[in-house]
Scaffold this motif. Structure first.
Motif, PDB file in Angstrom:
ATOM      1  N   HIS A  87       0.822  -1.205   0.000  1.00 23.89           N
ATOM      2  CA  HIS A  87       0.000   0.000   0.000  1.00 23.89           C
ATOM      3  C   HIS A  87       0.860   1.260   0.000  1.00 23.89           C
ATOM      4  O   HIS A  87       0.575   2.228  -0.699  1.00 23.89           O
ATOM      5  N   THR A  88       1.938   1.235   0.769  1.00 26.21           N
ATOM      6  CA  THR A  88       2.793   2.418   0.911  1.00 26.21           C
ATOM      7  C   THR A  88       3.376   2.839  -0.435  1.00 26.21           C
ATOM      8  O   THR A  88       3.380   4.016  -0.782  1.00 26.21           O
ATOM      9  N   GLN A  89       3.828   1.845  -1.213  1.00 24.55           N
ATOM     10  CA  GLN A  89       4.436   2.166  -2.518  1.00 24.55           C
ATOM     11  C   GLN A  89       3.380   2.655  -3.511  1.00 24.55           C
ATOM     12  O   GLN A  89       3.573   3.650  -4.206  1.00 24.55           O
ATOM     13  N   LEU A  90       2.237   1.961  -3.559  1.00 22.80           N
ATOM     14  CA  LEU A  90       1.186   2.347  -4.510  1.00 22.80           C
ATOM     15  C   LEU A  90       0.646   3.742  -4.190  1.00 22.80           C
ATOM     16  O   LEU A  90       0.389   4.542  -5.078  1.00 22.80           O
ATOM     17  N   THR A  93       2.686   7.134  -5.302  1.00 27.05           N
ATOM     18  CA  THR A  93       2.491   7.698  -6.647  1.00 27.05           C
ATOM     19  C   THR A  93       1.188   8.454  -6.735  1.00 27.05           C
ATOM     20  O   THR A  93       1.086   9.479  -7.394  1.00 27.05           O
ATOM     21  N   LEU A  94       0.182   7.911  -6.073  1.00 22.56           N
ATOM     22  CA  LEU A  94      -1.137   8.545  -6.088  1.00 22.56           C
ATOM     23  C   LEU A  94      -1.056   9.925  -5.435  1.00 22.56           C
ATOM     24  O   LEU A  94      -1.612  10.899  -5.924  1.00 22.56           O
ATOM     25  N   THR A  95      -0.318  10.002  -4.314  1.00 21.84           N
ATOM     26  CA  THR A  95      -0.302  11.249  -3.542  1.00 21.84           C
ATOM     27  C   THR A  95       0.737  12.261  -4.029  1.00 21.84           C
ATOM     28  O   THR A  95       0.650  13.430  -3.693  1.00 21.84           O
ATOM     29  N   GLU A  96       1.675  11.780  -4.834  1.00 21.12           N
ATOM     30  CA  GLU A  96       2.720  12.685  -5.343  1.00 21.12           C
ATOM     31  C   GLU A  96       2.091  13.905  -6.020  1.00 21.12           C
ATOM     32  O   GLU A  96       2.533  15.036  -5.848  1.00 21.12           O
ATOM     33  N   ASN A  97       1.009  13.664  -6.790  1.00 19.34           N
ATOM     34  CA  ASN A  97       0.359  14.752  -7.526  1.00 19.34           C
ATOM     35  C   ASN A  97      -0.723  15.432  -6.698  1.00 19.34           C
ATOM     36  O   ASN A  97      -1.407  16.326  -7.175  1.00 19.34           O
ATOM     37  N   LEU A  98      -0.894  14.977  -5.464  1.00 21.45           N
ATOM     38  CA  LEU A  98      -1.915  15.558  -4.590  1.00 21.45           C
ATOM     39  C   LEU A  98      -1.284  16.136  -3.326  1.00 21.45           C
ATOM     40  O   LEU A  98      -1.965  16.424  -2.361  1.00 21.45           O
ATOM     41  N   SER A  99       0.047  16.288  -3.350  1.00 14.43           N
ATOM     42  CA  SER A  99       0.758  16.835  -2.188  1.00 14.43           C
ATOM     43  C   SER A  99       0.444  18.330  -2.078  1.00 14.43           C
ATOM     44  O   SER A  99       0.070  18.963  -3.067  1.00 14.43           O
ATOM     45  N   PRO A 100       0.620  18.898  -0.878  1.00 14.27           N
ATOM     46  CA  PRO A 100       0.357  20.345  -0.737  1.00 14.27           C
ATOM     47  C   PRO A 100       1.117  21.183  -1.768  1.00 14.27           C
ATOM     48  O   PRO A 100       0.587  22.141  -2.316  1.00 14.27           O
ATOM     49  N   ARG A 101       2.360  20.766  -2.075  1.00 12.55           N
ATOM     50  CA  ARG A 101       3.152  21.553  -3.041  1.00 12.55           C
ATOM     51  C   ARG A 101       2.541  21.470  -4.442  1.00 12.55           C
ATOM     52  O   ARG A 101       2.420  22.477  -5.138  1.00 12.55           O
ATOM     53  N   THR A 213       9.389   4.313 -11.312  1.00 11.32           N
ATOM     54  CA  THR A 213       8.966   4.760  -9.971  1.00 11.32           C
ATOM     55  C   THR A 213       7.709   4.008  -9.535  1.00 11.32           C
ATOM     56  O   THR A 213       7.466   3.824  -8.349  1.00 11.32           O
ATOM     57  N   VAL A 214       6.896   3.652 -10.529  1.00 10.17           N
ATOM     58  CA  VAL A 214       5.653   2.912 -10.271  1.00 10.17           C
ATOM     59  C   VAL A 214       5.836   1.525 -10.872  1.00 10.17           C
ATOM     60  O   VAL A 214       6.410   1.408 -11.954  1.00 10.17           O
ATOM     61  N   PRO A 215       5.329   0.469 -10.213  1.00 13.09           N
ATOM     62  CA  PRO A 215       5.451  -0.859 -10.814  1.00 13.09           C
ATOM     63  C   PRO A 215       4.837  -0.890 -12.218  1.00 13.09           C
ATOM     64  O   PRO A 215       3.881  -0.154 -12.486  1.00 13.09           O
TER      65      PRO A 215
END
Length: 390
Positions: A87-90, A93-101, A213-215
């Motif tokens: 779960h942590t790895q998947l 990637t999902l949150t990379e584009n949803l980070s505060p920055r 970076t993503v499987p």
């Protein structure tokens, strides 16, 4: 230590999903855990029990978030239905584009979009709040974000609704939604980078896959979650904002006079009417909660809305108060599976509340129409009969 109390309530009966709060109150009084015989699920009803279970992924596995075997099988390998470390790895990637920055760059565009839409609706003087605002706004935001074009853009609402509906038990609603959810699944398993707009987050996910970076072959799964988990719930939350401000003009007035209350108002909307009715977990071993034991292998249903109205945790929980600011509400979940898209949902909802509080003095709303749903509790139609401009 005892077995949990039992109840004959059907958690997914039409009258329960339309207005679950009286049932939640009844179940909460029975105990933190109640075994529903009709659904064969153990429901978690009180705030502390829910928050504790959400934090404890080792005892409460996400391998069974759905209430039928077919959906759990279909979701295998997604971040929604996996436990750490997968779960942590998947999720990364999902949150990379949803980070505060990442979201900071979108803030201005989203606020401008919300303001223009609300200004147009205020000028009309009356409108249908769900179609014209609660659906139109998040659908456009997510479509632009992921880079959806053409028929996908046109199908987003149908697909997003069906993806949530099929998480329920195998009732008529689930059976009717499976073919539609299958269209989304089929499209996500074949989508290529070139199907998505240039410069979009969707393209970026494929680029991450190419970099390793993503499987391999998971970009489509990740895009599935943006649409499957992020659209229907946000539509519900924005519909609730309009309905609650219509019903509580004094609360809209408070936000109008003090715009710093916008985030608090959204937290209270989420606490008061949770967009998600029930969410599943599986007990990996015998688990004790408040002196009762949930047996290993039991299907759990987490009732966010019941926890959000627990008088053991919130004073006057059945009253809608924007000054309460319940930052610890349960509607976004908690722990490792806390909603990955909550930053985007907040950005959208805050923009809508800001625009409404700036441009509207009062909303006169007609009766809300609800349609029974297994998982998402939302308003289907809400006429705004009159807008008194600010």
């Amino acid at each position: 230590m005892t077995t949990p109390p039992t109840s004959g309530i059907d958690l997914f009966a039409d009258e329960v999903v339309l207005d679950p709060y009286p049932v939640y109150a009844e179940l909460r009084e029975q105990g933190s855990v109640v075994h529903l015989l009709k659904n064969d699920v153990h429901v978690l009803t009180r705030y502390d029990a829910i928050r504790g279970a959400l934090a404890d992924w080792e005892s409460f596995s996400s391998a069974s978030i759905g209430f039928n075997p077919a959906v759990n099988e279909a979701l295998t390998g997604t971040s929604l239905a996996s436990d750490p470390p997968v779960h942590t790895q998947l999720r990364a990637t999902l949150t990379e584009n949803l980070s505060p920055r990442a979201l900071r760059g979108m803030k201005g565009r989203i606020e401008a979009k919300a303001d223009a839409l609300v200004a147009e609706l205020v000028e009309q003087g009356s409108f249908e709040a769900i179609d014209a605002l609660a659906r139109a706004f998040p659908l456009e935001v997510v479509a632009d974000l992921i880079g959806f074009t053409g028929h996908v853009r046109a199908n987003m609402l149908r697909w997003g609704q069906a993806a949530m509906q099929v998480i329920g038990p195998m009732n008529q609603r689930t059976a009717e939604s499976f073919p539609i959810a299958g269209e989304l699944y089929g499209w996500c398993s074949q989508v290529r980078a070139t199907d998505l707009a240039e410069g979009s987050v969707g393209r970026g996910i494929f680029e991450a896959e190419a970099r390793g970076t993503v499987p391999p072959d998971t970009a489509g799964h990740i895009i599935h979650q943006y649409l499957g988990a992020g659209v229907d719930t946000t539509v519900a939350a924005i519909g609730n904002i309009v309905a609650l401000f219509g019903a509580h003009p004094d609360q809209l007035d408070l936000v109008r006079k003090d715009p710093s209350l916008v985030p608090a108002a959204f937290n209270e909307v989420l606490r008061f009417w949770a967009p998600v009715h029930a969410w599943g977990r599986r007990a990996t071993k015998d688990v004790e909660i408040d002196g009762t034991v949930i047996p290993e292998g039991a299907q759990i249903a987490i009732l966010f809305g019941a926890g959000n109205r627990d008088p053991r945790h919130y004073e006057n929980p059945d009253t809608f108060l924007v000054t309460r600011n319940p930052v610890d509400h349960l509607s976004f979940g908690y722990g490792p599976h806390g909603c990955a898209g909550q930053g985007l949902a907040r950005l959208e909802a805050h923009a809508v509340i800001e625009a409404l509080s700036r441009r509207v003095k009062r909303l006169v709303v007609g009766p809300e129409v609800r349609v029974p749903g297994n998982i998402t509790r939302s308003i289907e139609q809400l006429p705004v009969l009159e807008v008194v401009p600010a």
